[in-house]
Design an enzyme around this catalytic site. Structure first.
Site, PDB file in Angstrom:
ATOM      1  N   GLY A  73       0.869  -1.171   0.000  1.00  0.00           N
ATOM      2  CA  GLY A  73       0.000   0.000   0.000  1.00  0.00           C
ATOM      3  C   GLY A  73       0.905   1.221   0.000  1.00  0.00           C
ATOM      4  O   GLY A  73       1.884   1.280   0.767  1.00  0.00           O
ATOM      5  N   ALA A  74       0.586   2.188  -0.865  1.00  0.00           N
ATOM      6  CA  ALA A  74       1.520   3.292  -1.112  1.00  0.00           C
ATOM      7  C   ALA A  74       1.965   4.046   0.152  1.00  0.00           C
ATOM      8  O   ALA A  74       3.176   4.183   0.390  1.00  0.00           O
ATOM      9  CB  ALA A  74       0.900   4.242  -2.138  1.00  0.00           C
ATOM     10  N   GLN A 224      -5.462  -9.073  -2.433  1.00  0.00           N
ATOM     11  CA  GLN A 224      -5.498  -8.079  -1.345  1.00  0.00           C
ATOM     12  C   GLN A 224      -6.936  -7.782  -0.914  1.00  0.00           C
ATOM     13  O   GLN A 224      -7.190  -7.481   0.255  1.00  0.00           O
ATOM     14  CB  GLN A 224      -4.816  -6.767  -1.800  1.00  0.00           C
ATOM     15  N   ASP A 265      -1.655   4.642  -6.267  1.00  0.00           N
ATOM     16  CA  ASP A 265      -0.206   4.489  -6.056  1.00  0.00           C
ATOM     17  C   ASP A 265       0.595   5.653  -6.624  1.00  0.00           C
ATOM     18  O   ASP A 265       1.674   5.969  -6.142  1.00  0.00           O
ATOM     19  CB  ASP A 265       0.287   3.182  -6.670  1.00  0.00           C
ATOM     20  N   ASN A 275      -3.249   2.547 -10.015  1.00  0.00           N
ATOM     21  CA  ASN A 275      -3.647   1.785  -8.829  1.00  0.00           C
ATOM     22  C   ASN A 275      -3.575   0.307  -9.209  1.00  0.00           C
ATOM     23  O   ASN A 275      -3.236  -0.051 -10.351  1.00  0.00           O
ATOM     24  CB  ASN A 275      -5.051   2.196  -8.363  1.00  0.00           C
ATOM     25  N   LYS A 276      -3.897  -0.540  -8.281  1.00  0.00           N
ATOM     26  CA  LYS A 276      -3.790  -2.001  -8.473  1.00  0.00           C
ATOM     27  C   LYS A 276      -4.417  -2.451  -9.787  1.00  0.00           C
ATOM     28  O   LYS A 276      -5.486  -1.965 -10.170  1.00  0.00           O
ATOM     29  CB  LYS A 276      -4.466  -2.685  -7.279  1.00  0.00           C
TER      30      LYS A 276
HETATM   31  O1  MRU Z   1       0.620  -4.077  -4.727  1.00  0.00           O
HETATM   32  P1  MRU Z   1      -0.014  -3.387  -3.565  1.00  0.00           P
HETATM   33  O2  MRU Z   1      -0.835  -4.281  -2.717  1.00  0.00           O
HETATM   34  O3  MRU Z   1       0.983  -2.573  -2.777  1.00  0.00           O
HETATM   35  O4  MRU Z   1      -1.013  -2.340  -4.236  1.00  0.00           O
HETATM   36  C1  MRU Z   1      -1.695  -1.449  -3.400  1.00  0.00           C
HETATM   37  C2  MRU Z   1      -2.699  -0.622  -4.085  1.00  0.00           C
HETATM   38  O5  MRU Z   1      -2.861  -0.643  -5.283  1.00  0.00           O
HETATM   39  C3  MRU Z   1      -3.470   0.333  -3.205  1.00  0.00           C
HETATM   40  O6  MRU Z   1      -4.744   0.553  -3.718  1.00  0.00           O
HETATM   41  C4  MRU Z   1      -2.741   1.692  -3.137  1.00  0.00           C
HETATM   42  O7  MRU Z   1      -1.395   1.516  -2.799  1.00  0.00           O
HETATM   43  C5  MRU Z   1      -3.378   2.616  -2.165  1.00  0.00           C
HETATM   44  S1  MRU Z   1      -3.170   2.133  -0.487  1.00  0.00           S
HETATM   45  C6  MRU Z   1      -3.822   3.352   0.476  1.00  0.00           C
END
Ligand code: MRU
Length: 376
Positions: A73-74, A224, A265, A275-276
């Protein structure tokens, strides 16, 4: 037919979370000790079946935890990197001179920056830490600079708690009592210092007395949504229904979704949002069904050096995540695989971006720049 399918799914997956509020989940990250202490992280790869805390005592452990998504998560990645820099300095002798300190700091920052490429919060936090050190190098006082760096990491961590709460307050204005929302991946407390970004919107709405229902996409390939978002929502007593990613468009067509909120992200200057993987598809489906699509993110997730989303570096991950996820082979040996971990949603599909400073809407270059610059 729609009611029938709804009835079946509720029978198979009874949602009792709203009647059984759980205690607040433990913190995703915490620091133990003084500047020579260590970083404790929930190992998110093990959730929801095992709640294990890992103790990061050196920069390698922090790098590995970020790379392998033990911390993810960012905003959480940014906080981990800031503390990781402090941990990396521990190899220095206590009487290290300024040159040795500076060399080690740059070396650890570069190393941690190589862990994951897409979430800009990682680089934002490392740059903020380096800028703090640089502002103090003229003093030549290594112990004081070291103390100041540790304080900066703690400030990044602490500020994120307030940022999440502010995002929640702004975002909950969109949530009507009795409405149903969809989210993708996990942008909750696990992904931040404590309350999340997208999930903060739901948590705040619930705290203000609104009853809501959230559909969580499972989020292939690392799940996730299934493993983390449902866990967090259930822990906080919010009604949640898990669906496979491929079901989102159909669930929208069935009229079950009033709006979508996701995290981010990296957001380019024109509002295009990484984003994801799968987020873009959700946004396209939301547009097709006339459903509002919101992004919730702190200002540290904006990257004004990039004019559009096409410049955002997209992480590609290993084939095993798709072919052998969680230890079970699900595709033939040797099959060619493409595994981008993120996608980019163009700004025209985004109804608004919810930040700690307010809402950006319509999402365009002018409004993004105005909002981001209010903080600088
Ligand atoms: O690969 P990840 O699990 O780190 O991806 C996370 C995401 O895409 C979240 O939506 C993003 O980081 C926002 S977290 C507040």
């Amino acid at each position: 037919m729609y009611n029938e399918s709804r009835g079946r799914s509720e029978t198979r997956f009874p949602d009792t979370s709203h009647t059984m509020p759980q205690p607040t989940p433990p913190e995703s990250l915490s620091w133990q000790g003084d500047r020579l202490g260590s970083l404790k992280l929930i190992d998110q790869t093990l959730l929801p079946t095992e709640l294990k805390i890992i103790d990061c005592q050196n920069a390698d452990t922090v790098w590995e935890a970020i790379k392998m998504l033990r911390v993810r998560g960012a905003p959480a990645i940014g906080i981990a990197a800031a503390y990781g820099l402090c941990i990396g300095l521990k190899t220095l002798p206590t009487n290290a001179d300024l040159d040795a300190f500076r060399t080690r700091l740059d070396e650890v920052a570069e190393y941690l920056a190589s862990s994951r490429p897409t979430a800009v919060n990682l680089f934002w936090a490392l740059n903020r830490m380096k800028a703090k050190a640089e502002s103090l190098y003229h003093t030549g006082n290594v112990p004081a600079i070291w103390d100041a760096l540790f304080a900066e990491a703690q400030a990044i961590h602490d500020e994120d708690r307030h940022i999440c709460r502010a995002i929640g307050r702004f975002g909950q204005e969109f949530i009507k009592d009795g409405s149903t929302w969809l989210t993708h991946c996990n942008a909750g407390g696990l992904a931040t210092a404590d309350f999340g970004t997208a999930l903060a919107v739901f948590f705040t709405a619930a705290e203000s007395g609104k009853t809501i229902h959230v559909y969580a996409d499972e989020t292939r390939p690392l799940l996730q949504g299934a493993r983390l978002t449902t866990w967090e929502l259930m822990q906080r007593g919010i009604q949640v229904t898990l669906i496979c990613d491929s079901m989102a468009a159909w669930v929208m067509r069935q009229g079950k979704i009033d709006g979508v909120v996701v995290g981010a992200d990296r957001i380019a200057a024109n509002g295009d949002t990484a984003n994801k993987i799968g987020t873009y598809g959700v946004a396209v489906s939301a547009k097709a069904h006339g459903i509002p699509f919101y992004v919730a993110a702190p200002v540290s997730t904006f990257d004004l050096t990039l004019t559009s989303g096409s410049e955002i570096p997209i992480e590609e991950r290993s084939a095993e995540e798709i072919c052998e996820g969680f230890g079970k082979r699900t595709a033939p040996e040797g099959v060619r695989v493409y595994n981008p971990a993120f996608d980019v949603t163009p700004s025209e599909l985004i109804s608004g971006i919810i930040t700690e400073c307010g809402i950006i809407s319509p999402v365009n270059r002018e409004n993004v720049e105005r909002m981001v610059k209010t903080l600088h």
